[in-house]
Each structure stands twice: as structure tokens, then as C-alpha cells.
Design a protein around this motif. Structure first.
Motif, PDB file in Angstrom:
ATOM      1  N   GLN A  46      -9.087   2.706  12.302  1.00 15.50           N
ATOM      2  CA  GLN A  46      -9.434   1.724  13.111  1.00 15.50           C
ATOM      3  C   GLN A  46      -8.322   0.525  12.956  1.00 15.50           C
ATOM      4  O   GLN A  46      -8.057  -0.258  13.886  1.00 15.50           O
ATOM      5  CB  GLN A  46     -11.004   1.248  12.662  1.00 15.50           C
ATOM      6  CG  GLN A  46     -12.081   2.131  13.370  1.00 15.50           C
ATOM      7  CD  GLN A  46     -13.220   1.823  12.339  1.00 15.50           C
ATOM      8  OE1 GLN A  46     -13.372   0.663  12.001  1.00 15.50           O
ATOM      9  NE2 GLN A  46     -14.186   2.659  12.654  1.00 15.50           N
ATOM     10  N   HIS A  49      -5.263   1.512  14.838  1.00 14.13           N
ATOM     11  CA  HIS A  49      -5.312   1.304  16.147  1.00 14.13           C
ATOM     12  C   HIS A  49      -5.427  -0.370  16.845  1.00 14.13           C
ATOM     13  O   HIS A  49      -4.690  -0.830  17.743  1.00 14.13           O
ATOM     14  CB  HIS A  49      -6.838   1.801  16.440  1.00 14.13           C
ATOM     15  CG  HIS A  49      -6.875   3.373  16.866  1.00 14.13           C
ATOM     16  ND1 HIS A  49      -8.079   4.164  16.779  1.00 14.13           N
ATOM     17  CD2 HIS A  49      -5.961   4.074  16.853  1.00 14.13           C
ATOM     18  CE1 HIS A  49      -7.535   5.407  16.760  1.00 14.13           C
ATOM     19  NE2 HIS A  49      -6.305   5.526  16.671  1.00 14.13           N
ATOM     20  N   VAL A  50      -5.939  -1.071  15.719  1.00 16.07           N
ATOM     21  CA  VAL A  50      -5.929  -2.590  16.188  1.00 16.07           C
ATOM     22  C   VAL A  50      -4.226  -3.075  16.143  1.00 16.07           C
ATOM     23  O   VAL A  50      -3.786  -3.611  16.915  1.00 16.07           O
ATOM     24  CB  VAL A  50      -6.663  -3.403  15.224  1.00 16.07           C
ATOM     25  CG1 VAL A  50      -6.461  -4.749  15.414  1.00 16.07           C
ATOM     26  CG2 VAL A  50      -8.067  -2.987  15.644  1.00 16.07           C
ATOM     27  N   GLU A  52      -1.513  -1.296  16.349  1.00 21.96           N
ATOM     28  CA  GLU A  52      -0.662  -0.526  17.085  1.00 21.96           C
ATOM     29  C   GLU A  52      -1.068  -0.843  18.580  1.00 21.96           C
ATOM     30  O   GLU A  52      -0.185  -0.516  19.471  1.00 21.96           O
ATOM     31  CB  GLU A  52      -0.891   0.779  16.747  1.00 21.96           C
ATOM     32  CG  GLU A  52      -0.216   1.196  15.437  1.00 21.96           C
ATOM     33  CD  GLU A  52      -0.268   2.800  15.306  1.00 21.96           C
ATOM     34  OE1 GLU A  52      -0.584   3.425  16.063  1.00 21.96           O
ATOM     35  OE2 GLU A  52       0.373   3.049  14.080  1.00 21.96           O
ATOM     36  N   ASP A  53      -2.094  -1.572  18.813  1.00 25.22           N
ATOM     37  CA  ASP A  53      -2.577  -1.822  20.203  1.00 25.22           C
ATOM     38  C   ASP A  53      -1.477  -2.675  20.884  1.00 25.22           C
ATOM     39  O   ASP A  53      -1.392  -4.140  20.321  1.00 25.22           O
ATOM     40  CB  ASP A  53      -3.881  -2.499  20.150  1.00 25.22           C
ATOM     41  CG  ASP A  53      -4.232  -2.643  21.554  1.00 25.22           C
ATOM     42  OD1 ASP A  53      -3.693  -2.438  22.536  1.00 25.22           O
ATOM     43  OD2 ASP A  53      -5.597  -3.206  21.819  1.00 25.22           O
ATOM     44  N   PRO A  54      -0.827  -2.215  22.084  1.00 21.36           N
ATOM     45  CA  PRO A  54       0.142  -3.105  22.774  1.00 21.36           C
ATOM     46  C   PRO A  54      -0.630  -4.685  23.464  1.00 21.36           C
ATOM     47  O   PRO A  54       0.124  -5.400  23.526  1.00 21.36           O
ATOM     48  CB  PRO A  54       0.367  -2.152  23.996  1.00 21.36           C
ATOM     49  CG  PRO A  54      -0.598  -1.370  24.280  1.00 21.36           C
ATOM     50  CD  PRO A  54      -1.219  -0.861  22.690  1.00 21.36           C
ATOM     51  N   LYS A  55      -1.550  -4.368  23.402  1.00 20.73           N
ATOM     52  CA  LYS A  55      -2.657  -5.793  23.759  1.00 20.73           C
ATOM     53  C   LYS A  55      -2.715  -6.529  22.851  1.00 20.73           C
ATOM     54  O   LYS A  55      -3.531  -7.939  23.101  1.00 20.73           O
ATOM     55  CB  LYS A  55      -3.714  -5.601  24.761  1.00 20.73           C
ATOM     56  CG  LYS A  55      -3.500  -4.458  25.951  1.00 20.73           C
ATOM     57  CD  LYS A  55      -4.839  -4.496  26.836  1.00 20.73           C
ATOM     58  CE  LYS A  55      -4.456  -3.485  28.081  1.00 20.73           C
ATOM     59  NZ  LYS A  55      -3.890  -2.169  27.607  1.00 20.73           N
ATOM     60  N   ASP A  56      -2.450  -6.189  21.479  1.00 25.18           N
ATOM     61  CA  ASP A  56      -2.664  -7.124  20.236  1.00 25.18           C
ATOM     62  C   ASP A  56      -1.965  -8.356  20.485  1.00 25.18           C
ATOM     63  O   ASP A  56      -0.718  -8.180  20.667  1.00 25.18           O
ATOM     64  CB  ASP A  56      -2.643  -6.190  19.061  1.00 25.18           C
ATOM     65  CG  ASP A  56      -3.299  -7.205  18.045  1.00 25.18           C
ATOM     66  OD1 ASP A  56      -2.387  -7.930  17.389  1.00 25.18           O
ATOM     67  OD2 ASP A  56      -4.368  -6.861  17.554  1.00 25.18           O
ATOM     68  N   LYS A 147       7.768  -1.163  17.666  1.00 26.15           N
ATOM     69  CA  LYS A 147       7.052  -1.669  18.884  1.00 26.15           C
ATOM     70  C   LYS A 147       8.099  -1.767  20.196  1.00 26.15           C
ATOM     71  O   LYS A 147       9.135  -2.440  19.753  1.00 26.15           O
ATOM     72  CB  LYS A 147       6.273  -2.673  18.742  1.00 26.15           C
ATOM     73  CG  LYS A 147       5.100  -3.005  19.821  1.00 26.15           C
ATOM     74  CD  LYS A 147       3.946  -3.903  19.331  1.00 26.15           C
ATOM     75  CE  LYS A 147       3.011  -4.494  20.480  1.00 26.15           C
ATOM     76  NZ  LYS A 147       1.935  -5.291  20.165  1.00 26.15           N
ATOM     77  N   PRO A 158       2.460   1.066  22.985  1.00 26.97           N
ATOM     78  CA  PRO A 158       1.897   1.106  21.523  1.00 26.97           C
ATOM     79  C   PRO A 158       2.472   1.103  20.695  1.00 26.97           C
ATOM     80  O   PRO A 158       3.587   1.654  20.673  1.00 26.97           O
ATOM     81  CB  PRO A 158       0.935   2.328  21.790  1.00 26.97           C
ATOM     82  CG  PRO A 158       0.671   2.868  23.176  1.00 26.97           C
ATOM     83  CD  PRO A 158       2.005   2.209  23.752  1.00 26.97           C
TER      84      PRO A 158
END
Length: 242
Positions: A46, A49-50, A52-56, A147, A158
Motif C-alpha cells: 500500500q 502504491h502511494v 509510485e502513483d503518478p498522480k501523487d 519516475k 508510475p
């Protein structure tokens, strides 16, 4: 003491002395160890995923965010350490379980074959067990982040948190399969791949492990579970009558 109370006490005694009870209790400990491993897998996954999230919104490359970046890497390493430690806990608990008196020779032999097939010479499994010792007794590994940033947030890809394999200390006492894993995957490997691949392997082995217990001790386990269910049902009934 009425008849129900007397029968309930008799059930408790039968459960306590049933040959399936120590097997059931040992498998409960095994199940708890599995929960440690899979729970740590989920928590680390979890977090990855946070991150590596491209929208983070976190900008790992910004100079002003270097302390934030280091804090996140430290937190990732903490969860990764917990994941590796839970692997060792499960291995040790399983070995102890298989030395119990209720594990007969043919059961032990089939278990050893399963271990050899799944773990003994498997580079991934041996590397992670070695890596736990490396982190515990030698050094904290270097992790990094890659990234690809697009012209807009929607275009960004991602990210990927990875473990630096190229700079692990070669003088550490790596097993032959563990050293092979490092050589095959240098210079770096995605942390998420390590977690996902090992969890899949562990779940597959668990299915084999439990199938062996059902094969060799299934009757005793079924009998004691039936008695425990009868006891629970009777207790619920008795409480309802109070």
C-alpha cells in the motif's frame, strides 16, 4: 450441576485430551505467522502504491523536498524490514512445528521435498532470507526512486522504488542462491516485485503445507474441530438460557 453443564465439562475434557488438539493449536500459531507475513506484505504494498502513483503530489526530485524524501525512504525501509523479519518468523515457526511428535516420518519427508522444491535452492527465497540477516546485522540497504515526468500530470508515468543491488556488500556471507539472485538482477530491482513474487510463492507453499496436514492428520483435525464447534454451539445455547 445440570445435564447441559455436565456435558459441556465433558466436552472440554475430550477436547483437551484429543490427539488433534495439539495439532490444531500448532496450526493456529502457523496461521498467526502467516498473518504477520501477509499483513506486512499488504502494508508495504500500500505504501509503495502511494509513493509510485503518478498522480501523487510528492516531488521526489526537488531539492527542497530532500528531507521529506528521506523520511519516506526511511518509512519504506522500516516496512521492508518488517516484511523480511516476518519471513524469518514464519520459517522458524514452521521448522519448529514440523519437529513436533505428531509429525510422522513420511509427513516430514514429504514436507522436506516441498521445501526443497519451493525454497531451498530458490534464488529469490534465499536472497530475502539472507537480506533479512544483512539488514539486521550489517547495514541498511540503499533504495532509490525512478519516475518519468510528462509535460502534464496526466502524462506522467508510475514511479518505481527499487533496492540497489549493485552496492550490497560483497563480503557479507550471502548464500550461493542469494548471490546468484543479486548477480541476475543487478543493478537494481523493484521493491514491489520482491514483495509480490515472494507473497505468491509463500501462498503457493501454504496450500501444499496445509494439504499435507489434511492428508496425514486430517481425521484428528476434523474430529477436534467438530468437538470444538459442538462446544461453542452448546455454550451459546447455555448463555441464551441465562
Amino acid at each position: 450441576m445440570n445435564a447441559k453443564d455436565k456435558y459441556f465439562d465433558q466436552l472440554q475434557e475430550r477436547i483437551k485430551n484429543h490427539p488433534g488438539k495439539p495439532i490444531f493449536d500448532a496450526l493456529q500459531v502457523y496461521g498467526a505467522s502467516l498473518n504477520f507475513l501477509f499483513g506486512n506484505c499488504n502494508q508495504l504494498r500500500q505504501l509503495l502504491h502511494v509513493l509510485e502513483d503518478p498522480k501523487d503530489p510528492i516531488n521526489f526530485t526537488g531539492f527542497d523536498n530532500r528531507q521529506q524524501r528521506q523520511n519516506l525512504f526511511d518509512e519504506t525501509n522500516r516496512h521492508f524490514h518488517n516484511f523480511l523479519t516476518s519471513i524469518t518468523t514464519l520459517v522458524d515457526h514452521t521448522r519448529h512445528l514440523m519437529k513436533r511428535d505428531f509429525v510422522k516420518k513420511d509427513h516430514q519427508q514429504e514436507y522436506q521435498i516441498a521445501v526443497k522444491t519451493n525454497f531451498a535452492s530458490d534464488p529469490l527465497a534465499q536472497f530475502l532470507q539472507d537480506f533479512r540477516n544483512y539488514i539486521t546485522h550489517y547495514a541498511i540497504p540503499s533504495i532509490g526512486f525512478t519516475k518519468q515526468f510528462g509535460s502534464t500530470l496526466a502524462d506522467s508515468k508510475p514511479g518505481e522504488l527499487y533496492v540497489d543491488l549493485a552496492h550490497l556488500e560483497k563480503r557479507f556471507n550471502w548464500s550461493a542462491p542469494g548471490r546468484m539472485f543479486i548477480e541476475q538482477n543487478k543493478p537494481k530491482i523493484p521493491m514491489l516485485k520482491l514483495v509480490d513474487d515472494y507473497e505468491m510463492k509463500a501462498r503457493g507453499f501454504t496450500d501444499e503445507f496445509m494439504a499435507l496436514f489434511r492428508k496425514h492428520r486430517g481425521q484428528e483435525l476434523n474430529e477436534v474441530v467438530f468437538l470444538m464447534q459442538e462446544s461453542n454451539d452448546l455454550w451459546t445455547n447455555m448463555i441464551g438460557e441465562m
